[in-house]
Scaffold this active site. Structure first.
Site, PDB file in Angstrom:
ATOM      1  N   ASP A   1       4.802  19.477  36.675  1.00  0.00           N
ATOM      2  CA  ASP A   1       4.398  18.333  35.859  1.00  0.00           C
ATOM      3  C   ASP A   1       3.558  18.825  34.664  1.00  0.00           C
ATOM      4  O   ASP A   1       3.180  20.005  34.581  1.00  0.00           O
ATOM      5  CB  ASP A   1       3.605  17.352  36.715  1.00  0.00           C
ATOM      6  CG  ASP A   1       3.947  15.910  36.364  1.00  0.00           C
ATOM      7  OD1 ASP A   1       4.143  15.639  35.168  1.00  0.00           O
ATOM      8  OD2 ASP A   1       4.001  15.074  37.276  1.00  0.00           O
TER       9      ASP A   1
ATOM     10  N   ASP B   1       7.888   7.665  33.675  1.00  0.00           N
ATOM     11  CA  ASP B   1       8.227   7.451  35.080  1.00  0.00           C
ATOM     12  C   ASP B   1       9.069   6.189  35.274  1.00  0.00           C
ATOM     13  O   ASP B   1       8.794   5.140  34.685  1.00  0.00           O
ATOM     14  CB  ASP B   1       6.954   7.310  35.916  1.00  0.00           C
ATOM     15  CG  ASP B   1       6.227   8.632  36.072  1.00  0.00           C
ATOM     16  OD1 ASP B   1       6.617   9.621  35.415  1.00  0.00           O
ATOM     17  OD2 ASP B   1       5.255   8.676  36.844  1.00  0.00           O
TER      18      ASP B   1
HETATM   19  C1  GLA Z   1       3.986  12.103  37.098  1.00  0.00           C
HETATM   20  C2  GLA Z   1       5.473  12.374  37.288  1.00  0.00           C
HETATM   21  C3  GLA Z   1       5.991  11.645  38.508  1.00  0.00           C
HETATM   22  C4  GLA Z   1       5.194  12.049  39.741  1.00  0.00           C
HETATM   23  C5  GLA Z   1       3.723  11.795  39.485  1.00  0.00           C
HETATM   24  C6  GLA Z   1       2.831  12.337  40.589  1.00  0.00           C
HETATM   25  O1  GLA Z   1       3.746  10.789  36.751  1.00  0.00           O
HETATM   26  O2  GLA Z   1       6.194  12.001  36.148  1.00  0.00           O
HETATM   27  O3  GLA Z   1       7.355  11.912  38.700  1.00  0.00           O
HETATM   28  O4  GLA Z   1       5.426  13.401  40.016  1.00  0.00           O
HETATM   29  O5  GLA Z   1       3.276  12.414  38.289  1.00  0.00           O
HETATM   30  O6  GLA Z   1       1.502  11.985  40.336  1.00  0.00           O
END
Ligand code: GLA
Length: 575
Positions: free
Chosen positions: A187, A259
């Site tokens: 990430d 997301d």
């Molecule tokens: C980010 C990523 C998600 C997930 C969250 C975990 O938002 O884009 O896919 O992995 O972190 O906190």
């Protein structure tokens, strides 16, 4: 559509244009070799067999349904659920990865040697035990970390989870490999907080993953989770700088958007933001995020979601809770072998938007084989509607006949001339088709100047009896009647046991790294297919080896092949 010029006219144009191009095509100080013999016509029968590129990863991830609530027992139950889902797939590709997302490193602490301190009440037996359990089910195990010192989410006490950092990359990715993980998602929340440049950062991580592989023999699929916002430009998405531009050759897949959430507006938003067909090729994938099917949307929306991920050739990483018993319709939704086969097609390409009228969209994907296309008729309006796809939009001979199959129903619909109309595509839903027709004749790209030590050498299996060896750099000239994108097939020889790499640059634009899987040790020619942008008229395609320490393929030919024709206008998110 591309025009295949008459051979002689083409040859004259090529000679004129290559004379004009001499000065700029060859870099100063590099060796050059002009091809002396006239180029050859390329008969269809002489084209190479497509080489299967690594397909988009299929699996499950903990984030969408479990959030930070991951531990040995819940992941074990999800692995059991995925293995049991797989038994319902009657043929072809199966789900492979069980990915543990953020929340696994609850302590956020390291010992004095920098090793992760893992909470053994959360992970009895440590992380290697859960990886071993997943492997025991015939599946692969995935793990998660941030590229910067701070994680995305917060722990129960309100502090952020902890990530990795430049000083820890070698240590951390080696540790994941030693634990037995096969996949790692990285990430960028902590990376962004530190103002790190995503490209530089992810390249460093890719190197650390390669070093871990050479030390352990453990291959890890690298999932880049940076949606394309760079510190210097906070506009989202940052079109020219996102991982779809630089991700090929760095990670296997890269997130393209924010997301996903389990609502259909989010699904279509991510679908639109994921539309970067030039970035997706030869085993590198745009990632519109984990799936939210079977997480509360309607059955019609769920089916549209799965279809649109499949036509995009997106990673199929499920997000629903598989530890619970699955309803029969959910199981069928996730296990239709023909839908999964479209996602996993050997060419690894992204489907294109080929027609759009209001909230009605036609998506089409070029598939391996002769004149095969997948189609999604997507009705994102509030009313059921008839929808039509034309053979012309699919890059098939426009007035020809083609057979049409309903993929979800797994039923042949018959033979149709010029187009097919689905009488009733449900509001918010899709009709998904496989179309098998007649391709237009491929148009050869004329091989031209070579630079950087490249040379022509004999190649009995190549259509023209020659190939370009020792890249270097090789230029090919082709013609297009449109400034829209199209597909080129590259015939090549890679007789090593490992994948070879070369960079492709169209008309002097920013290059992308292509992967060329082995073709076998006997001089056989294989082919990969790539979606590229054209300019109307003459185009120059360069294949080069940016790093002489990395093996490059020998190039047998470049041809333009028929394929779906993208709409000219920008995609509408229509959500
Ligand atoms: C980010 C990523 C998600 C997930 C969250 C975990 O938002 O884009 O896919 O992995 O972190 O906190």
């Amino acid at each position: 559509m591309l025009v295949c010029c008459h051979q002689r006219v083409f040859l004259v144009l090529w000679l004129i244009s290559s004379l004009c191009a001499c000065g700029r095509a060859v870099e100063p100080g590099t060796a050059e070799a002009a091809r002396s013999t006239p180029t050859h016509p390329l008969a269809l029968a002489q084209r190479a067999t497509p080489v299967r590129v690594p397909p988009p990863p299929m699996g499950w991830s903990s984030w969408n349904s479990l959030g930070e609530g991951v531990n040995h027992d819940v992941i074990k139950a999800e692995a059991d659920g995925l293995a049991s889902l797989n038994t319902r797939i009657t043929s072809g590709a199966r789900y492979e990865y069980v990915n543990i997302d953020e929340g696994w490193w609850r302590s956020g602490q390291r010992d004095e040697s920098g090793n992760f301190i893992v909470d053994t009440t959360q992970w009895s037996g440590g992380m290697q035990a859960i990886a071993r359990y997943i492997h025991g089910k015939g599946l692969k195990a995935g793990i998660y970390i941030d590229a910067g010192p701070r994680g995305c989410g917060k722990r129960a006490d309100g502090t952020h989870f902890v990530g990795s950092d430049f000083a820890y990359y070698d240590h951390d990715f080696l540790q994941f490999a030693q634990w037995g993980f096969d996949f790692v998602k990285v990430d960028f929340c902590g990376g962004a907080a530190e103002n790190y440049d995503p490209q530089t950062t992810y390249r460093s991580i890719a190197q650390a993953i390669r070093r871990a592989y050479s030390q352990t023999g453990q291959l890890m699929t690298f999932s880049v989770c940076d949606g394309g916002t760079v510190p210097t430009n906070k506009s989202f998405p940052d079109y020219d700088e996102g991982p779809w531009v630089w991700g090929a050759g760095v990670g296997t897949m890269w997130r393209t958007t924010r997301d996903i959430a389990p609502d259909f507006g989010s699904v279509t938003y991510n679908l639109a933001g994921n539309y970067h067909p030039e970035g997706q090729h030869t085993g590198y994938y745009n990632d519109p995020d984990m799936m939210v099917a079977a997480m509360g949307m309607s059955a019609v929306h769920d089916q549209a979601h799965v279809s649109l991920w499949a036509i995009a050739g997106a990673p199929m990483i499920l997000g629903n809770d598989l530890a619970k018993p699955l309803a029969a319709d959910t199981a069928s939704l996730l296990t239709n072998p023909e839908v999964l086969a479209i996602d996993q097609d050997a060419l690894g390409l992204q489907g294109l938007l080929v027609a759009q009228s209001g909230r009605l969209q036609v998506w089409a994907k070029l598939l391996a084989g002769t004149a095969q296309r997948a189609v999604v008729l997507f009705n994102n309006s509030a009313r059921d509607a008839p929808m039509t796809v034309t053979w012309e939009a699919l890059g098939l001979v426009p007035s020809s006949q083609a057979t049409v199959r309903d993929v979800w129903a797994q039923k042949d619909l018959g033979r149709f001339t010029a187009s097919y109309t689905a009488p009733n595509v449900p509001a918010g839903g899709v009709t998904m088709l496989a179309v098998s027709g007649t391709d237009s004749v491929p148009a050869i790209w004329e091989p031209g100047l070579l630079a950087g030590g490249a040379a022509y050498s004999r190649c009995p299996a190549c259509p023209g009896g020659e190939k370009v060896t020792r890249l270097g750099r090789a230029y090919f000239r082709g013609s297009a009647s449109t400034a829209r994108g199209g597909f080129v097939e590259i015939g090549y020889v890679n007789d090593r046991a490992q994948t070879a790499y070369a960079q492709l640059a169209m008309n002097g634009k920013r290059p992308t790294t292509l992967a060329f899987p082995p073709t076998g040790g006997d001089g056989r020619v294989g082919a990969v297919t790539v979606y590229v942008s054209f300019q109307a008229g003459s185009n120059m395609l360069a294949l080069s080896n940016a790093d002489p320490s990395i093996p490059a393929p020998d190039i047998g030919y470049v041809v333009t092949v028929g394929g779906p024709v993208p709409v000219a206008s920008a995609i509408s998110t229509a959500h």
